[in-house]
Design a protein around this motif. Structure first.
Motif, short mmCIF file in Angstrom:
data_model
loop_
_atom_site.label_atom_id
_atom_site.label_comp_id
_atom_site.label_asym_id
_atom_site.label_seq_id
_atom_site.Cartn_x
_atom_site.Cartn_y
_atom_site.Cartn_z
N GLN A 60 7.34 2.25 -1.82
CA GLN A 60 7.23 0.83 -2.42
C GLN A 60 8.39 0.50 -2.94
OE1 GLN A 60 4.02 -0.23 -5.37
NE2 GLN A 60 2.47 0.04 -3.60
N LEU A 79 10.88 -0.39 -0.24
CA LEU A 79 10.55 -1.60 0.44
C LEU A 79 10.88 -2.88 -0.64
CD1 LEU A 79 7.11 -2.51 1.94
CD2 LEU A 79 8.14 -4.11 0.32
N ARG A 80 10.84 -2.72 -1.85
CA ARG A 80 11.27 -3.71 -2.73
C ARG A 80 12.76 -3.84 -2.77
NH1 ARG A 80 7.03 -1.36 -6.56
NH2 ARG A 80 5.59 -3.07 -7.08
N VAL A 87 13.76 -5.88 0.31
CA VAL A 87 13.41 -7.48 0.12
C VAL A 87 14.50 -7.96 -0.73
CG1 VAL A 87 11.79 -9.21 -0.76
CG2 VAL A 87 11.25 -7.11 0.74
N LEU A 137 2.32 -5.44 -5.00
CA LEU A 137 3.65 -5.80 -4.48
C LEU A 137 3.63 -7.49 -4.47
CD1 LEU A 137 3.82 -3.83 -1.37
CD2 LEU A 137 5.25 -3.60 -3.36
N GLU A 141 7.23 -9.18 -0.46
CA GLU A 141 7.03 -7.68 -0.31
C GLU A 141 5.95 -7.06 0.48
OE1 GLU A 141 9.24 -6.96 -4.63
OE2 GLU A 141 7.22 -6.68 -4.16
#
Length: 348
Positions: free
Chosen positions: A119, A122-123, A126, A212, A216
């Motif tokens: 995560q 992923l953050r 973004v 999220l 996200e």
């Protein structure tokens, strides 16, 4: 080797684009045509006006530009080679940086995988924002050379919904000489298990998207689809190299009371079963057969006569002491059912 042939994929258009498409019809930007879309024979098919046909590109994972029209939808829901062709033909395609390692982590399913670290990656992607990338920066690796055919793009209105039809020119493929029969059991964990003398499994890790933000979470869903797409395309290649007949269950998703139909769409299974796999097998001269799914997961594939058993976790057990992976057991039963169907047809 066969000559190159076209492959077509029907993609859902987001409802937010419906009003724009209706206006385009009224303005003459979309023109009725006589193209036949096999699964939507009662729909109305439109071709973009000549200007739109000449100016098409993928803007990002959700938006396709057709001249002055920009439509939203599931634009990445095509096999990996076709998606690569879309990106190659789209000079301003934008996506988030650093996605390929995140997709690979979902495919590896290693014990070292940590949801919080995934995560965090992923953050970070973004937060960096979308950037224009070449094809090497996407979540598809090297693959066969396909070419997008923008002049064949069509839009279909069917039962109140809009779909876009994208066409590609596929590379020549060798015809099979195999007489082996492969059985495929589909699910979600794993996505699919195939038996053809040996065994192949397509699976991905189920990443946690809770907590999220919206952007996200949407990216996380794209990554899950991309990972599943890669795993299923690899399984297609495995089957095409071995089988002369591929047998799957005839599933009617409208009869499911669970969330399986929705999740199978989110994990590329519906697209793979209904479009990608049939087209690839047809191109190679491999027969695709569908059989009744009743009790294929409840019967013992080892016992010579009909024997019901039980599933404990991922292991199938029967009263005669046989223990086997539940998905392999189902795939073998799918093969047995196909042979039984053939015998009945021959006797008749």
């Amino acid at each position: 080797m066969d000559q190159k042939r076209q492959r077509r994929h029907v993609l859902r258009v987001d409802r937010r684009s419906y009003a724009q498409l209706q206006a385009a019809v009224q303005q003459g930007l979309l023109l009725p045509c006589d193209t036949v879309v096999g699964s939507m024979r009662n729909g109305t098919v439109y071709r973009p006006a000549p200007w739109s046909l000449q100016h098409q590109q993928l803007l990002d994972d959700d938006r396709l530009q057709l001249g002055d029209l920009v439509i939203q939808g599931a634009m990445t829901h095509v096999p990996a080679p076709e998606f690569r062709a879309l990106v190659q033909a789209s000079p301003t395609y934008m996506t988030y940086p650093g996605l390929a390692p995140l997709v690979q982590q979902l495919r590896d399913q290693t014990p070292a995988f940590k949801d919080d670290l995934w995560q965090a990656g992923l953050r970070a992607a973004v937060a960096a924002g979308r950037v224009t990338v070449g094809v090497n920066g996407t979540v598809v690796g090297p693959g066969p050379a396909y070419r997008w055919l923008p002049q064949e793009t069509r839009l279909t209105q069917h039962l109140g919904h809009w779909f876009v039809l994208l066409a590609f020119e596929a590379e020549a493929t060798p015809r099979t000489t195999s007489t082996l029969v492969a059985g495929v059991d589909v699910g979600l964990n794993p996505l699919a298990t195939a038996v053809c003398r040996d065994v192949a499994v397509a699976g991905i890790r189920r990443a946690d998207l809770r907590g999220l933000r919206i952007e996200e979470r949407l990216l996380g869903e794209h990554l899950l689809y991309a990972a599943a797409r890669g795993a299923l395309c690899d399984l297609t290649k495995w089957l095409a190299e071995r089988a002369g007949v591929v047998v799957v269950e005839h599933l009617d998703l409208t009869t499911f009371a669970s969330r399986y139909p929705q999740r199978s769409r989110e994990h590329a299974l519906t697209d793979w079963q209904m479009s990608w796999l049939p087209q690839e097998l047809h191109a190679r001269g491999i027969r695709l057969a569908r059989v009744d799914p009743a009790r294929t997961s409840q019967m013992c594939s080892v016992c010579p006569s009909f024997t019901l058993g039980t599933r404990v976790g991922r292991v199938f057990e029967c009263p005669n002491g046989h223990q086997i992976d539940a998905h392999i057991n189902a795939a073998q039963n799918i093969i047995r059912r196909w042979w039984a169907t053939r015998r009945r047809a021959h006797q008749a």
